[in-house]
Scaffold this motif. Structure first.
Motif, PDB file in Angstrom:
ATOM      1  N   LEU A 184       0.824  -1.210   0.000  1.00 12.09           N
ATOM      2  CA  LEU A 184       0.000   0.000   0.000  1.00 12.09           C
ATOM      3  C   LEU A 184       0.860   1.263   0.000  1.00 12.09           C
ATOM      4  N   ALA A 185       2.047   1.168   0.589  1.00  7.48           N
ATOM      5  CA  ALA A 185       2.948   2.314   0.621  1.00  7.48           C
ATOM      6  C   ALA A 185       3.829   2.380  -0.630  1.00  7.48           C
ATOM      7  N   THR A 186       3.740   1.346  -1.481  1.00  8.59           N
ATOM      8  CA  THR A 186       4.673   1.165  -2.611  1.00  8.59           C
ATOM      9  C   THR A 186       6.111   1.347  -2.124  1.00  8.59           C
ATOM     10  N   GLU A 187       6.396   0.717  -1.002  1.00 11.41           N
ATOM     11  CA  GLU A 187       7.726   0.783  -0.383  1.00 11.41           C
ATOM     12  C   GLU A 187       8.057  -0.622   0.135  1.00 11.41           C
ATOM     13  N   TRP A 188       8.775  -1.379  -0.671  1.00  7.62           N
ATOM     14  CA  TRP A 188       8.998  -2.781  -0.357  1.00  7.62           C
ATOM     15  C   TRP A 188      10.309  -2.975   0.396  1.00  7.62           C
ATOM     16  N   TRP A 452      -1.210   8.687   2.944  1.00 12.26           N
ATOM     17  CA  TRP A 452      -2.518   8.094   2.644  1.00 12.26           C
ATOM     18  C   TRP A 452      -2.772   6.806   3.428  1.00 12.26           C
ATOM     19  N   LEU A 453      -1.759   6.309   4.145  1.00 14.27           N
ATOM     20  CA  LEU A 453      -1.932   5.062   4.888  1.00 14.27           C
ATOM     21  C   LEU A 453      -2.783   5.284   6.139  1.00 14.27           C
ATOM     22  N   ALA A 454      -3.629   4.316   6.450  1.00 12.95           N
ATOM     23  CA  ALA A 454      -4.354   4.331   7.718  1.00 12.95           C
ATOM     24  C   ALA A 454      -3.360   4.145   8.861  1.00 12.95           C
ATOM     25  N   ALA A 455      -3.763   4.506  10.055  1.00 12.45           N
ATOM     26  CA  ALA A 455      -2.840   4.546  11.196  1.00 12.45           C
ATOM     27  C   ALA A 455      -2.159   3.201  11.442  1.00 12.45           C
ATOM     28  N   ASP A 456      -2.923   2.122  11.429  1.00 12.15           N
ATOM     29  CA  ASP A 456      -2.330   0.809  11.696  1.00 12.15           C
ATOM     30  C   ASP A 456      -1.305   0.440  10.629  1.00 12.15           C
ATOM     31  N   MET A 457      -1.640   0.701   9.373  1.00 12.54           N
ATOM     32  CA  MET A 457      -0.714   0.384   8.299  1.00 12.54           C
ATOM     33  C   MET A 457       0.530   1.254   8.372  1.00 12.54           C
ATOM     34  N   ALA A 458       0.381   2.513   8.766  1.00  9.60           N
ATOM     35  CA  ALA A 458       1.536   3.398   8.911  1.00  9.60           C
ATOM     36  C   ALA A 458       2.467   2.891  10.009  1.00  9.60           C
ATOM     37  N   CYS A 459       1.875   2.417  11.104  1.00 10.09           N
ATOM     38  CA  CYS A 459       2.690   1.858  12.192  1.00 10.09           C
ATOM     39  C   CYS A 459       3.432   0.602  11.736  1.00 10.09           C
ATOM     40  N   ARG A 460       2.720  -0.232  11.001  1.00 10.86           N
ATOM     41  CA  ARG A 460       3.361  -1.445  10.491  1.00 10.86           C
ATOM     42  C   ARG A 460       4.525  -1.103   9.560  1.00 10.86           C
ATOM     43  N   LEU A 461       4.316  -0.116   8.704  1.00 15.48           N
ATOM     44  CA  LEU A 461       5.374   0.275   7.783  1.00 15.48           C
ATOM     45  C   LEU A 461       6.572   0.828   8.543  1.00 15.48           C
ATOM     46  N   ILE A 582     -14.144  -0.570  -3.029  1.00 14.86           N
ATOM     47  CA  ILE A 582     -12.909  -0.933  -2.332  1.00 14.86           C
ATOM     48  C   ILE A 582     -12.674  -0.074  -1.101  1.00 14.86           C
ATOM     49  N   LEU A 583     -12.750   1.246  -1.229  1.00 14.79           N
ATOM     50  CA  LEU A 583     -12.497   2.105  -0.069  1.00 14.79           C
ATOM     51  C   LEU A 583     -13.467   1.831   1.081  1.00 14.79           C
ATOM     52  N   PRO A 584     -14.771   1.675   0.850  1.00 11.25           N
ATOM     53  CA  PRO A 584     -15.664   1.349   1.973  1.00 11.25           C
ATOM     54  C   PRO A 584     -15.341   0.011   2.628  1.00 11.25           C
ATOM     55  N   ALA A 585     -14.802  -0.915   1.847  1.00  9.97           N
ATOM     56  CA  ALA A 585     -14.526  -2.250   2.383  1.00  9.97           C
ATOM     57  C   ALA A 585     -13.183  -2.336   3.095  1.00  9.97           C
ATOM     58  N   ARG A 586     -12.312  -1.355   2.906  1.00  8.36           N
ATOM     59  CA  ARG A 586     -10.958  -1.416   3.472  1.00  8.36           C
ATOM     60  C   ARG A 586     -10.646  -0.163   4.295  1.00  8.36           C
ATOM     61  N   PRO A 587     -11.438   0.166   5.293  1.00  6.63           N
ATOM     62  CA  PRO A 587     -11.183   1.395   6.056  1.00  6.63           C
ATOM     63  C   PRO A 587      -9.886   1.342   6.850  1.00  6.63           C
ATOM     64  N   GLY A 588      -9.405   0.145   7.178  1.00  8.60           N
ATOM     65  CA  GLY A 588      -8.164   0.027   7.946  1.00  8.60           C
ATOM     66  C   GLY A 588      -6.915   0.059   7.098  1.00  8.60           C
ATOM     67  N   TRP A 589      -7.093   0.244   5.800  1.00  6.67           N
ATOM     68  CA  TRP A 589      -5.924   0.226   4.912  1.00  6.67           C
ATOM     69  C   TRP A 589      -5.438   1.627   4.560  1.00  6.67           C
ATOM     70  N   VAL A 590      -6.341   2.493   4.123  1.00  6.61           N
ATOM     71  CA  VAL A 590      -5.932   3.838   3.711  1.00  6.61           C
ATOM     72  C   VAL A 590      -6.886   4.877   4.291  1.00  6.61           C
ATOM     73  N   GLU A 591      -6.386   6.120   4.405  1.00  2.42           N
ATOM     74  CA  GLU A 591      -7.208   7.259   4.788  1.00  2.42           C
ATOM     75  C   GLU A 591      -7.887   7.798   3.522  1.00  2.42           C
ATOM     76  N   ALA A 592      -9.187   7.743   3.479  1.00  2.88           N
ATOM     77  CA  ALA A 592      -9.920   8.026   2.241  1.00  2.88           C
ATOM     78  C   ALA A 592      -9.620   9.421   1.688  1.00  2.88           C
ATOM     79  N   GLN A 593      -9.570  10.436   2.571  1.00  7.65           N
ATOM     80  CA  GLN A 593      -9.360  11.799   2.095  1.00  7.65           C
ATOM     81  C   GLN A 593      -7.973  11.976   1.488  1.00  7.65           C
ATOM     82  N   GLU A 594      -6.956  11.542   2.230  1.00  7.57           N
ATOM     83  CA  GLU A 594      -5.586  11.672   1.737  1.00  7.57           C
ATOM     84  C   GLU A 594      -5.387  10.838   0.477  1.00  7.57           C
ATOM     85  N   LEU A 619      -3.787  -0.417  -4.436  1.00  2.00           N
ATOM     86  CA  LEU A 619      -4.948  -0.703  -3.584  1.00  2.00           C
ATOM     87  C   LEU A 619      -5.903  -1.650  -4.298  1.00  2.00           C
ATOM     88  N   PHE A 620      -6.168  -1.391  -5.573  1.00  2.00           N
ATOM     89  CA  PHE A 620      -7.022  -2.287  -6.352  1.00  2.00           C
ATOM     90  C   PHE A 620      -6.422  -3.694  -6.408  1.00  2.00           C
TER      91      PHE A 620
END
Length: 628
Positions: A184-188, A452-461, A582-594, A619-620
């Protein structure tokens, strides 16, 4: 090219009938020339065969030695088959066939786990050693052949593809959210994890030994020799050395029972491979019955259109290069493929090559050359300033400065001297401090990576960055080698090559990448940095080495094609899918506005910042894999 699979229960229980057969049946396209299995109690091995070389016509797998104490399954090709065969014969080995698989099996008999030191090529293989009750596994230095495995302390399962492993009843199918954060961060960062917690990948240039008692030992068997230098005294000798090496690598990798296919974009990399292969054919030195070139026709799109260059290559060689309309698959095609493979799907700029793959296979080829890797191993920078400074080579530094000032002007030369000469020469702690200050300034300017990452995903990254950044690096002989080392284990590049390998294998083709041959890689580490860049002329040595092989139009080319058009074609449909589903189904993945801001910026008229296009597609793509 082929597929391999296997199950080994180290607790002694027998492999259930039909299980390894189901694994090979999950990848039928890898075995158009037959699928075979070997089972003895707690061990079951399978191999799907695609015969691509004359020697493979004599090959049957799984392959055992005379008393079945060793059994091999391999997906691969040995490019130093001539030398390895002679070395084995000189060691008193009796060879029953000319097959590459037997060379690998006999190499293990002679050198045990050190056998990989003697093999050059693309491979992923497993040898079951019944005497030691251990499995020895290895993956080629670049990771061009895939190798996935599951290990729970009692059972070891491996396969060329994830989808052959995940259906097994004892393998849990849980999404690896840490790896998902990287996507999601395109940072492998990770080299050995997959999108599934239970399945790992064997790292490139690594071997793996698995035994009872929860024993799993992994080691790196190859690394470029950072102390090696080439026996060349001047530019002309370096040019001749590089030219001879490149011709030899292409010759070895051209071994085929059918005409080899070549992507010919019109760039320096793929065009060079095609031109060298055609030159070898004209000299009756190509170990294949022919060579065919293919290029994508983006006529009408100035950013992506390379037709003039590809046509110039064909005209120079007196050969027709097949012009192919790029593939444009519907979105559901990507979703179907992701769910079939249980892997992240292709990006549009990769899937466009499906058209070449399909035509090459329809034209009776079984091997496809690609120029991937040329940028990494022939491209350059002005790091040679730093090398001269570090070596206290004042006379050499002055000569380089004068040469570049004449070629590009004194202002450009002084900028390169500061950024790529003085800065890299600073002590390591100071360089790291400056880098942190730079990143801090970028983040404060609102250009930060991954807002654009949701908080949990940002912490994981963030945890991933801390885990993988700062790993010990080998001591370099030259400063320029530090840049090259970043290419060698680059996680995204490995993932991209795995996706390309799946794309070609699905059509019954073996992907071959001459620029990722380990001798080409070693050559990059062994030569001085100033051979790669001269003033504004990048890839100087490669251009000089291909003189009289490629037309001047291509040799002098300074541009590169840009393929964002392949993404933009999907934009209206993709935007709707993202917003509605996709965005409604994945609220824990990305921040919709950003997320909406960066995606909208990427697809706005005249935008040159396409990060959001990659983020939207990622994301898709990630959503397509998760079938909940």
């Amino acid at each position: 090219m082929s597929g391999i699979a296997g199950i080994i229960h180290f607790d002694g229980r027998p492999v259930e009938p039909g299980q390894v057969e189901a694994m090979t049946a999950a990848m039928p396209y890898r075995g158009p020339d037959g699928t075979n299995h070997w089972r003895r109690g707690n061990v079951a091995l399978g191999q799907c065969m695609l015969r691509t070389t004359p020697e493979s016509l004599e090959e049957t797998q799984p392959l055992s030695n005379e008393d079945e104490s060793l059994v091999l399954v391999m997906d691969g090709r040995v490019d130093n088959w001539e030398e390895l065969r002679q070395t084995l014969l000189s060691n008193g080995v009796t060879l029953r066939t000319r097959a590459d698989a037997e060379l690998v099996l006999r190499a293990y008999e002679v050198w045990a786990s050190d056998c990989v030191q003697h093999i050059d090529g693309d491979f992923a293989f497993v040898i079951w050693d019944a005497r030691r009750q251990r499995a020895f596994c290895a993956r080629d230095p670049a990771g061009n052949k895939p190798f996935n495995y599951h290990w729970n302390g009692q059972s070891f399962v491996f396969s060329s593809e994830l989808r052959a492993i995940l259906p097994l009843p004892w393998v849990p199918e849980r999404l690896n959210l840490d790896v998902a954060a990287e996507y999601l961060a395109t940072e492998w960062h990770s080299l050995d994890e997959t999108l599934w917690q239970s399945v790992m990948r064997l790292k490139p240039s690594h071997s793996l030994e698995v035994g009872g008692g929860q024993s799993l030992h992994q080691r790196r068997y190859w690394h470029p020799d950072l102390q090696h230098t080439l026996p060349c005294r001047n530019d002309d000798e370096y040019i001749e050395h590089y030219r001879a090496l490149f011709f030899d690598v292409v010759r070895r990798m051209s071994r085929s029972t059918h005409p080899v296919a070549c992507e010919v974009s019109g760039g320096l990399d793929s065009s060079a491979i095609f031109a060298v292969a055609e030159t070898l054919r004209q000299r009756a030195q190509l170990p294949a019955p022919g060579v065919e070139g293919y290029t994508l026709d983006f006529s009408g799109d100035p950013a992506a259109d390379e037709m003039d260059y590809a046509r110039a290559v064909g005209a120079f060689l007196g050969r027709h290069v097949h012009e192919v309309v790029p593939a444009h698959k519907p979105l559901h095609w990507y979703r179907d493929n992701a769910r079939w493979y249980r892997e992240f799907p292709d990006y549009p700029n990769g899937a466009m090559g499906e058209a070449i793959v399909d035509l090459a296979r329809a034209s009776n080829s079984r091997a496809l050359f690609s120029g991937v890797g040329g940028d990494e191993w022939t491209g350059g920078s002005h790091i040679y300033y730093a090398e001269a400074i570090a070596g206290w080579q004042a006379r050499d530094l002055l000569a380089l400065m004068l040469r570049d000032a004449r070629a590009a002007g004194p202002c450009s030369m002084l900028r390169w001297l500061l950024l790529e000469g003085v800065s890299p020469s600073l002590p390591s702690p100071l360089r790291l401090a400056l880098r942190k200050l730079f990143h801090l300034a970028v983040n404060r300017a609102g250009k930060s990576s991954k807002r654009w990452l949701a908080a949990d995903m940002a912490c994981r990254l963030d945890r991933r960055r801390k885990k993988f950044v700062g790993e010990s690096a080998p001591i370099c002989r030259r400063i320029g080698q530090r840049e090259l080392l970043r290419h060698l284990p680059q996680p995204y590049n490995i993932l991209a090559r795995e996706v390309s390998e799946r794309r070609t294998s699905r059509a019954g083709l073996e992907l071959r990448l001459p620029f990722w041959n380990k001798e080409i890689v070693q050559c990059a580490f062994s030569r001085p940095a100033h051979l790669n860049m001269r003033g504004n002329e990048d890839r100087w040595l490669h251009r000089q080495g291909m003189a009289h092989v490629l037309p001047e139009k291509v040799l002098q080319r300074q541009t590169k094609a840009e393929f964002s058009v392949t993404f933009r074609r999907y934009w209206p449909e993709l935007l709707s899918l993202l917003a509605d589903d996709i965005l409604p189904a994945r609220p824990g993945w990305v921040e919709a506005q950003e997320f909406g801001d960066i995606v909208g910026q990427a697809f706005s008229m005249g935008s040159h910042d396409f990060r959001g296009g990659w983020v939207a597609w990622t994301l898709f793509g990630l959503d397509t894999v998760v079938c909940d």
